[in-house]
Write an enzyme that holds these catalytic residues in place. Sequence first.
Site, PDB file in Angstrom:
ATOM      1  N   ASP A  46       0.893  -1.292  -0.130  1.00 35.83           N
ATOM      2  CA  ASP A  46      -0.112  -0.013  -0.074  1.00 35.83           C
ATOM      3  C   ASP A  46       0.886   1.140  -0.033  1.00 35.83           C
ATOM      4  O   ASP A  46       1.909   1.107   0.315  1.00 35.83           O
ATOM      5  CB  ASP A  46      -0.950   0.057   1.397  1.00 35.83           C
ATOM      6  CG  ASP A  46      -2.041   1.017   0.942  1.00 35.83           C
ATOM      7  OD1 ASP A  46      -2.294   1.479  -0.126  1.00 35.83           O
ATOM      8  OD2 ASP A  46      -2.793   0.959   2.060  1.00 35.83           O
ATOM      9  N   ASN A  94     -10.721  -2.718  -5.832  1.00 34.31           N
ATOM     10  CA  ASN A  94     -10.059  -1.522  -6.458  1.00 34.31           C
ATOM     11  C   ASN A  94     -10.524  -1.162  -7.962  1.00 34.31           C
ATOM     12  O   ASN A  94     -10.301   0.011  -8.393  1.00 34.31           O
ATOM     13  CB  ASN A  94      -8.613  -1.990  -6.844  1.00 34.31           C
ATOM     14  CG  ASN A  94      -7.645  -2.168  -5.363  1.00 34.31           C
ATOM     15  OD1 ASN A  94      -6.914  -2.885  -5.231  1.00 34.31           O
ATOM     16  ND2 ASN A  94      -7.870  -1.034  -4.604  1.00 34.31           N
TER      17      ASN A  94
HETATM   18  C1  IPE Z   1      -5.325  -2.728  -0.415  1.00 31.71           C
HETATM   19  O1  IPE Z   1      -5.165  -1.333  -0.663  1.00 31.71           O
HETATM   20  C2  IPE Z   1      -5.210  -3.430  -1.668  1.00 31.71           C
HETATM   21  C3  IPE Z   1      -4.117  -3.631  -2.313  1.00 31.71           C
HETATM   22  C4  IPE Z   1      -2.999  -3.374  -1.931  1.00 31.71           C
HETATM   23  C5  IPE Z   1      -4.053  -4.224  -3.663  1.00 31.71           C
HETATM   24  P1  IPE Z   1      -6.251  -0.269  -0.780  1.00 31.71           P
HETATM   25  O2  IPE Z   1      -5.415   0.996  -0.940  1.00 31.71           O
HETATM   26  O3  IPE Z   1      -7.028  -0.769  -1.902  1.00 31.71           O
HETATM   27  O4  IPE Z   1      -7.025  -0.352   0.538  1.00 31.71           O
HETATM   28  P2  IPE Z   1      -8.017   0.775   1.335  1.00 31.71           P
HETATM   29  O5  IPE Z   1      -8.916   1.143   0.248  1.00 31.71           O
HETATM   30  O6  IPE Z   1      -7.145   1.837   1.928  1.00 31.71           O
HETATM   31  O7  IPE Z   1      -8.598  -0.201   2.311  1.00 31.71           O
HETATM   32  C1  IPE Z   2      -1.300   0.243  -3.354  1.00 28.98           C
HETATM   33  O1  IPE Z   2      -1.452   1.681  -3.401  1.00 28.98           O
HETATM   34  C2  IPE Z   2      -1.637  -0.318  -4.836  1.00 28.98           C
HETATM   35  C3  IPE Z   2      -2.819  -0.729  -5.182  1.00 28.98           C
HETATM   36  C4  IPE Z   2      -3.982  -0.743  -4.245  1.00 28.98           C
HETATM   37  C5  IPE Z   2      -3.199  -1.394  -6.414  1.00 28.98           C
HETATM   38  P1  IPE Z   2      -2.595   2.635  -3.345  1.00 28.98           P
HETATM   39  O2  IPE Z   2      -2.824   2.947  -4.705  1.00 28.98           O
HETATM   40  O3  IPE Z   2      -3.541   2.069  -2.709  1.00 28.98           O
HETATM   41  O4  IPE Z   2      -1.704   3.896  -2.605  1.00 28.98           O
HETATM   42  P2  IPE Z   2      -2.294   4.933  -1.799  1.00 28.98           P
HETATM   43  O5  IPE Z   2      -2.972   4.112  -0.537  1.00 28.98           O
HETATM   44  O6  IPE Z   2      -3.519   5.760  -2.495  1.00 28.98           O
HETATM   45  O7  IPE Z   2      -1.550   5.653  -1.190  1.00 28.98           O
HETATM   46 MG    MG Z   3      -4.088   2.215  -0.833  1.00 26.00          MG
END
Ligand code: IPE
Ligand code: IPE
Ligand code: MG
Length: 271
Positions: A46, A94
């Site tokens: 994340d 996502n």
């Molecule tokens: C979790 O991260 C999913 C992945 C790392 C693929 P998200 O960024 O989607 O999670 P939330 O929305 O903050 O819970």
């Molecule tokens: C994790 O990084 C990757 C995926 C969930 C695909 P994020 O895209 O969730 O990054 P933040 O949480 O917005 O910083």
């Molecule tokens: Mg995230």
Amino acid sequence: MVKFKFSSTWRCDVVSFWKKNNEIDENNELELDLEHIPKHVAIIMDGNGRWAQQRHLPRIAGHKEGMNTVKKVTKIASDLGVKVLTLYAFSTENWKRPETEVSYLMGLPIKFFDTFVPELIENNVRVEVIGYIDQLPTATRAAVENAMEQTKDNTGMILNFALNYGGRAEITTVVQEIASKVQEGTLQVAEITTDLLSSSMMTAKLDQYQDPDVVIRTSGEIRISNFLLWQVAYSEFVFLETHWPDMNEIIFKQALVEYQQRNRRFGGLKK
Ligand code: IPE
Ligand code: IPE
Ligand code: MG
């Protein structure tokens, strides 16, 4: 005992609640015990978006850098003797993101495997995927299936991508399959056991390493976000402040040291 030594202050990077202020011993050297490396390490990667935003870059720049981090961490984990490295790459939730971001994320596995499969083969790494890959764009699915096919005979670490994966969806699918068997008379209700459920999950292909020993989440969020809900029943959790693109060898090893400090009891008594 083979150990990897660390200097003192690493804990500052771990979101460690009560430990944060009162238990950091500045003079204490923490060591990674190379003989007790967790067998299944699962990571919620994340913070790509925030990493990019902090640099005034578009979110997708964070995803691109995050892909390079995947390559680095794969090599580190494989060298350490990790048996399964599960990486949460795209959740069933996502899809809610803007179309441009989703489409960039769907292109990443193609880029990743295009350039990385030879190195995976060199390192004897086998690629596996959990998730609803039939719902992915055709080219993404083909890239993933191709990588699995090309690495299927490798006997080293399993690099397991959770792609269009969601824990609730997975459990729901298993319940549907089991209910169908009961309905058609090929399964008795009494035969529905925890072992049957485990062996019906998408992680069944990981054999004895189905359940993560440790789940690491980067970027400071302290939640599970629908990741491996069934499998984490007795996993240890390590939360790091680091955004995924900034993950490196030292921080990864620090997370494993944190794991090694834990006393896993599985409902029993302290050893
Ligand atoms: C979790 O991260 C999913 C992945 C790392 C693929 P998200 O960024 O989607 O999670 P939330 O929305 O903050 O819970
Ligand atoms: C994790 O990084 C990757 C995926 C969930 C695909 P994020 O895209 O969730 O990054 P933040 O949480 O917005 O910083
Ligand atoms: Mg995230």
